[in-house]
Design a protein around this motif. Structure first.
Motif, mmCIF file in Angstrom:
data_model
loop_
_atom_site.group_PDB
_atom_site.id
_atom_site.type_symbol
_atom_site.label_atom_id
_atom_site.label_comp_id
_atom_site.label_asym_id
_atom_site.label_seq_id
_atom_site.Cartn_x
_atom_site.Cartn_y
_atom_site.Cartn_z
ATOM 1 N N ASP A 13 30.011 23.050 8.029
ATOM 2 C CA ASP A 13 29.417 24.362 8.295
ATOM 3 C C ASP A 13 28.124 24.626 7.540
ATOM 4 O O ASP A 13 27.716 25.771 7.377
ATOM 5 N N ARG A 14 27.447 23.554 7.120
ATOM 6 C CA ARG A 14 26.162 23.755 6.441
ATOM 7 C C ARG A 14 25.190 24.472 7.374
ATOM 8 O O ARG A 14 25.098 24.165 8.552
ATOM 9 N N TRP A 45 23.245 24.311 19.869
ATOM 10 C CA TRP A 45 23.747 22.950 19.981
ATOM 11 C C TRP A 45 25.066 22.799 19.237
ATOM 12 O O TRP A 45 26.013 22.218 19.758
ATOM 13 N N ARG A 46 25.133 23.336 18.018
ATOM 14 C CA ARG A 46 26.376 23.227 17.243
ATOM 15 C C ARG A 46 27.519 23.948 17.961
ATOM 16 O O ARG A 46 28.631 23.451 18.032
ATOM 17 N N ARG A 47 27.245 25.137 18.512
ATOM 18 C CA ARG A 47 28.268 25.871 19.249
ATOM 19 C C ARG A 47 28.742 25.064 20.455
ATOM 20 O O ARG A 47 29.946 24.959 20.711
ATOM 21 N N TYR A 73 36.140 26.771 11.914
ATOM 22 C CA TYR A 73 36.114 28.224 12.023
ATOM 23 C C TYR A 73 36.990 28.811 10.929
ATOM 24 O O TYR A 73 38.138 28.398 10.745
ATOM 25 N N ALA A 74 36.456 29.796 10.193
ATOM 26 C CA ALA A 74 37.194 30.419 9.096
ATOM 27 C C ALA A 74 38.378 31.229 9.623
ATOM 28 O O ALA A 74 39.407 31.318 8.965
ATOM 29 N N GLN A 75 38.222 31.797 10.781
ATOM 30 C CA GLN A 75 39.262 32.620 11.402
ATOM 31 C C GLN A 75 39.509 32.126 12.827
ATOM 32 O O GLN A 75 38.562 31.817 13.551
ATOM 33 N N THR A 76 40.757 32.098 13.224
ATOM 34 C CA THR A 76 41.090 31.724 14.599
ATOM 35 C C THR A 76 40.429 32.688 15.576
ATOM 36 O O THR A 76 39.944 32.267 16.636
ATOM 37 N N SER A 77 40.376 33.972 15.213
ATOM 38 C CA SER A 77 39.775 34.961 16.107
ATOM 39 C C SER A 77 38.290 34.686 16.341
ATOM 40 O O SER A 77 37.778 34.938 17.439
#
Length: 102
Positions: A13-14, A45-47, A73-77
């Protein structure tokens, strides 16, 4: 180099600024390179990479929460929201629809 590293580990996640610092280049240099090579911004691109990988993992039967964690992802949501923005449906609905097609 950035793309190769993210392909190996989409959960990295840099930020663009962190990548630039690590590579001793400007963030603008990386941005231009991504746009020239892919037609997308670094973030786009990352997404796209993460959603593409998510589709593969969901197709293999991974749970939504596990996919979110594996992709950084920090959160599933947050993952569900990103998936919905790109795919127009939630990961759970996507998996359900895929099963219905079998």
């Amino acid at each position: 180099m950035v793309a190769e590293a993210l392909l190996r580990d989409p959960a990295d996640d840099r930020s663009l600024e962190e990548w630039a610092r690590d590579l001793d280049v400007s963030p603008r240099t990386i941005s231009r390179a991504f746009r020239a090579a892919t037609g997308l911004s670094f973030a786009q691109w990352r997404r796209s990479l993460r959603i593409h990988r998510a589709l593969a993992l969901l197709g293999e039967g991974c749970e939504v929460q596990d996919v979110a964690e594996r992709l950084g992802y920090a959160q599933t949501s947050t993952f569900i929201d990103a998936f919905r923005r790109v795919m127009g449906t939630t990961p759970g609905a996507y998996v359900g629809a895929s099963r219905d097609l079998r």
